[in-house]
Motif scaffolding. Structure first.
Motif, PDB file in Angstrom:
ATOM      1  N   ILE A  74      13.937   7.542  -6.841  1.00 37.94           N
ATOM      2  CA  ILE A  74      14.408   7.956  -5.526  1.00 37.94           C
ATOM      3  C   ILE A  74      13.602   7.184  -4.476  1.00 37.94           C
ATOM      4  O   ILE A  74      12.376   7.219  -4.493  1.00 37.94           O
ATOM      5  CB  ILE A  74      14.180   9.477  -5.317  1.00 37.94           C
ATOM      6  N   ASP A  75      14.302   6.488  -3.581  1.00 40.46           N
ATOM      7  CA  ASP A  75      13.616   5.726  -2.529  1.00 40.46           C
ATOM      8  C   ASP A  75      13.330   6.613  -1.322  1.00 40.46           C
ATOM      9  O   ASP A  75      14.184   7.396  -0.912  1.00 40.46           O
ATOM     10  CB  ASP A  75      14.502   4.563  -2.045  1.00 40.46           C
ATOM     11  N   GLN A  84       3.828   0.567 -10.324  1.00 39.25           N
ATOM     12  CA  GLN A  84       4.998  -0.300 -10.136  1.00 39.25           C
ATOM     13  C   GLN A  84       5.265  -0.551  -8.648  1.00 39.25           C
ATOM     14  O   GLN A  84       5.535  -1.679  -8.241  1.00 39.25           O
ATOM     15  CB  GLN A  84       6.233   0.332 -10.793  1.00 39.25           C
ATOM     16  N   ASN A  85       5.177   0.508  -7.838  1.00 43.38           N
ATOM     17  CA  ASN A  85       5.383   0.357  -6.388  1.00 43.38           C
ATOM     18  C   ASN A  85       4.394  -0.628  -5.792  1.00 43.38           C
ATOM     19  O   ASN A  85       4.722  -1.375  -4.872  1.00 43.38           O
ATOM     20  CB  ASN A  85       5.210   1.705  -5.674  1.00 43.38           C
ATOM     21  N   LEU A  86       3.160  -0.582  -6.303  1.00 45.59           N
ATOM     22  CA  LEU A  86       2.095  -1.430  -5.749  1.00 45.59           C
ATOM     23  C   LEU A  86       2.006  -2.786  -6.452  1.00 45.59           C
ATOM     24  O   LEU A  86       1.137  -3.589  -6.141  1.00 45.59           O
ATOM     25  CB  LEU A  86       0.746  -0.706  -5.856  1.00 45.59           C
ATOM     26  N   SER A  95       0.828  -1.203   0.000  1.00 46.17           N
ATOM     27  CA  SER A  95       0.000   0.000   0.000  1.00 46.17           C
ATOM     28  C   SER A  95       0.865   1.257   0.000  1.00 46.17           C
ATOM     29  O   SER A  95       2.039   1.221   0.354  1.00 46.17           O
ATOM     30  CB  SER A  95      -0.956  -0.004   1.187  1.00 46.17           C
ATOM     31  N   THR A  96       0.243   2.357  -0.434  1.00 43.80           N
ATOM     32  CA  THR A  96       0.900   3.651  -0.434  1.00 43.80           C
ATOM     33  C   THR A  96      -0.171   4.702  -0.205  1.00 43.80           C
ATOM     34  O   THR A  96      -1.320   4.366   0.109  1.00 43.80           O
ATOM     35  CB  THR A  96       1.664   3.887  -1.753  1.00 43.80           C
ATOM     36  N   GLY A 118       9.301   3.338   1.875  1.00 42.68           N
ATOM     37  CA  GLY A 118       9.242   2.089   1.104  1.00 42.68           C
ATOM     38  C   GLY A 118       8.898   2.330  -0.350  1.00 42.68           C
ATOM     39  O   GLY A 118       9.105   1.462  -1.194  1.00 42.68           O
ATOM     40  N   ASP A 119       8.386   3.515  -0.665  1.00 42.67           N
ATOM     41  CA  ASP A 119       8.079   3.837  -2.061  1.00 42.67           C
ATOM     42  C   ASP A 119       9.326   4.320  -2.795  1.00 42.67           C
ATOM     43  O   ASP A 119      10.263   4.822  -2.177  1.00 42.67           O
ATOM     44  CB  ASP A 119       7.043   4.971  -2.138  1.00 42.67           C
TER      45      ASP A 119
END
Length: 200
Positions: free
Chosen positions: A151-152, A82-84, A59-60, A137-138
């Protein structure tokens, strides 16, 4: 009032020819979402949502730009998909949320070439103006000079998800993910002394 929760099929913003939405974390929701939010007396701007891919337990958080998507559909920036770990047409859950204003965030470029651009901090600050929130985490995307940099988000205060609209959020950099510390050889006598000590 209850809380706003809805599920949509997600598609990338490129499907509606809005490539500029790749810069930032704002999504396009359907008009029914606005109707429901209005009925629930939710009229705070920016509106923030927790977005969840239940299948992958990821989740974000995001903001919303407009309520003009077709019913049952949400358009997301592709980097967010992509993150999810979402693919076109997957079901994604939206829940209205409130986030504390961020006081500090630590970001880590995935590649050291980001630090080669003339003023990475300025580029980053300009980019962050298109974001409503950041979630640890994103990996956020920065488009600069026709190049993409990821960029993390490695740390945030006061919480792991923060709102960054109208805040004086301190930004710190961690060394890039692919950065290698230079290796210093210890002089031979120090190495031998350390070996002797280890053998004792």
């Amino acid at each position: 009032g209850g809380t706003f929760v809805a599920q949509y099929r997600c598609y990338p913003v490129s499907f509606i020819d809005r490539p500029q939405l790749e810069n930032g974390d704002k999504v396009i929701l359907p008009p029914s979402a606005l109707d429901r939010l209005t009925q629930m007396m939710i009229d705070e701007y920016p509106m923030l949502f927790e977005v969840t891919n239940a299948k992958m337990k990821k989740s974000t958080n995001c903001g919303v730009l407009e309520f003009v998507a077709e019913e049952g559909v949400v358009y997301l920036p592709y980097w967010m998909m992509q993150n999810l770990m979402l693919t076109e047409g997957d079901i994604v859950k939206f829940q209205y949320t409130k986030l504390a204003k961020g006081s500090f965030v630590k970001l880590r470029p995935q590649t050291k070439d980001f630090l080669d651009i003339s003023n990475p901090k300025a580029v980053l600050e300009t980019t962050l103006r298109t974001y409503t929130c950041l979630t640890v985490g994103d990996s956020i995307l920065i488009n600069y000079n026709n190049k993409r940099y990821y960029i993390d988000v490695v740390e945030a205060r006061p919480n792991s998800a923060i709102s960054i609209v109208d805040t004086d959020c301190e930004v710190d950099f961690a060394p890039p993910l692919d950065y290698v510390e230079p290796v210093y050889e210890k002089p031979a006598e120090l190495r031998e002394a350390a070996a002797r000590k280890a053998a004792e």
